[in-house]
Write an enzyme that holds these catalytic residues in place. Structure first.
Site, short mmCIF file in Angstrom:
data_model
loop_
_atom_site.label_atom_id
_atom_site.label_comp_id
_atom_site.label_asym_id
_atom_site.label_seq_id
_atom_site.Cartn_x
_atom_site.Cartn_y
_atom_site.Cartn_z
N CYS A 1 0.08 -4.08 -5.51
CA CYS A 1 0.37 -5.31 -5.62
C CYS A 1 1.19 -5.69 -4.42
O CYS A 1 1.27 -7.02 -3.90
CB CYS A 1 1.49 -5.55 -6.93
SG CYS A 1 0.47 -5.13 -8.45
N ARG B 1 -5.27 -8.51 -12.74
CA ARG B 1 -5.33 -9.26 -11.59
C ARG B 1 -6.15 -10.22 -11.85
O ARG B 1 -7.50 -10.27 -11.46
CB ARG B 1 -5.76 -8.30 -10.24
CG ARG B 1 -4.75 -7.35 -10.04
CD ARG B 1 -5.36 -6.41 -8.65
NE ARG B 1 -4.65 -5.28 -8.87
CZ ARG B 1 -3.47 -4.77 -8.43
NH1 ARG B 1 -2.48 -5.96 -7.97
NH2 ARG B 1 -2.98 -3.65 -8.39
C1 BEZ Z 1 -0.39 -1.14 -7.87
O1 BEZ Z 1 -0.52 -0.30 -7.22
O2 BEZ Z 1 -0.35 -2.30 -7.83
C2 BEZ Z 1 -0.95 -0.84 -9.36
C3 BEZ Z 1 -1.78 0.14 -9.85
C4 BEZ Z 1 -1.95 0.58 -11.04
C5 BEZ Z 1 -1.38 0.12 -11.94
C6 BEZ Z 1 -0.43 -1.19 -11.65
C7 BEZ Z 1 -0.26 -1.54 -10.31
#
Ligand code: BEZ
Length: 228
Positions: free
Chosen positions: A44, A127
């Protein structure tokens, strides 16, 4: 769950840029409403840095960005401050996220927009990307899982392709980029199809009766869409 061609569901929300009425506050603009799973997570963070860096390009195409996660406002504020003050990633640093990030701790908006996918996570939105036009109609929906960061050049291509389709009454073929040939809409009747197949217009090429393309140069597209 909202679908392409339908009005974007309305909601009010608190964001990092104040209170918003969606989609009413964005009437007349294209808008990308997107969710991310969680603040203070690496994928993110890379996405927010990429999106914030490209924001001026989207704004020049009359497109505003609105983010959302099921985190609270103070988490959003602390995360965006950390990104600005501490993260140096792929040549991006001091990145300020100026677009609103919605707090949705009740998951009300995420649920309304079908951003919660329990098979992937019960507690985090996937997402999701909703591209909404100036009349508040959903024009594109794209979903990615938690582990996969989005391609923001592709989201820009989507916005430009949708606006080009509207402005020039055409469709865009696979992998289209401004300057590539566009697709002339399928003819409504055999007579029109035959006429088009026999067209002597040097800018039109018919590969068969149902598949005609024509030239549309990059400058013509960008002059129509990009605000200077
Ligand atoms: C992330 O790195 O943004 C992420 C990865 C797994 C679950 C939620 C967020």
């Amino acid at each position: 769950m909202p679908r392409i061609g339908e009005a974007a569901p309305a909601f009010e929300a608190i964001t990092t840029q104040g209170h918003i009425h969606f989609p009413g506050d964005y009437a007349g603009n294209w808008v990308i409403l997107f969710s991310h799973p969680a603040d203070f997570t690496p994928v993110c963070t890379s996405e927010f840095m990429a999106f914030a860096t490209l924001e001026s390009k989207f704004l020049a195409a009359n497109t505003k960005l609105v983010g959302l996660s099921v985190d609270g406002l103070y988490s959003h504020i602390a995360w965006l401050r950390t990104i600005k003050e501490k993260i140096d990633y792929k040549g991006m640093k001091n990145v300020e996220v100026k677009f609103p990030l919605i707090e949705d701790i009740t998951m009300e908006v995420a649920t309304k927009y079908g951003m919660m996918m329990p098979g992937e996570s019960n507690t985090k939105a996937v997402r999701a990307v909703f591209v909404i036009d100036p009349k508040g109609i959903i024009r594109t929906i794209i979903y990615y899982p938690l582990s996969l960061g989005r391609n923001f050049d592709e989201l820009y291509r989507v916005v430009i392709a949708l606006q080009t389709a509207d402005a020039f009454s055409i469709a865009t073929p696979a992998d289209w980029q401004p300057g590539d040939d566009v697709i002339v809409p399928t003819a409504g009747s055999c007579g029109v199809a035959k006429e088009r197949m026999e067209s002597t217009d040097p800018d039109t090429t018919c590969h068969d009766w149902f598949f005609c393309t024509k030239k549309l140069d990059k400058e013509t597209v960008l002059n129509k869409i990009i605000q200077k």
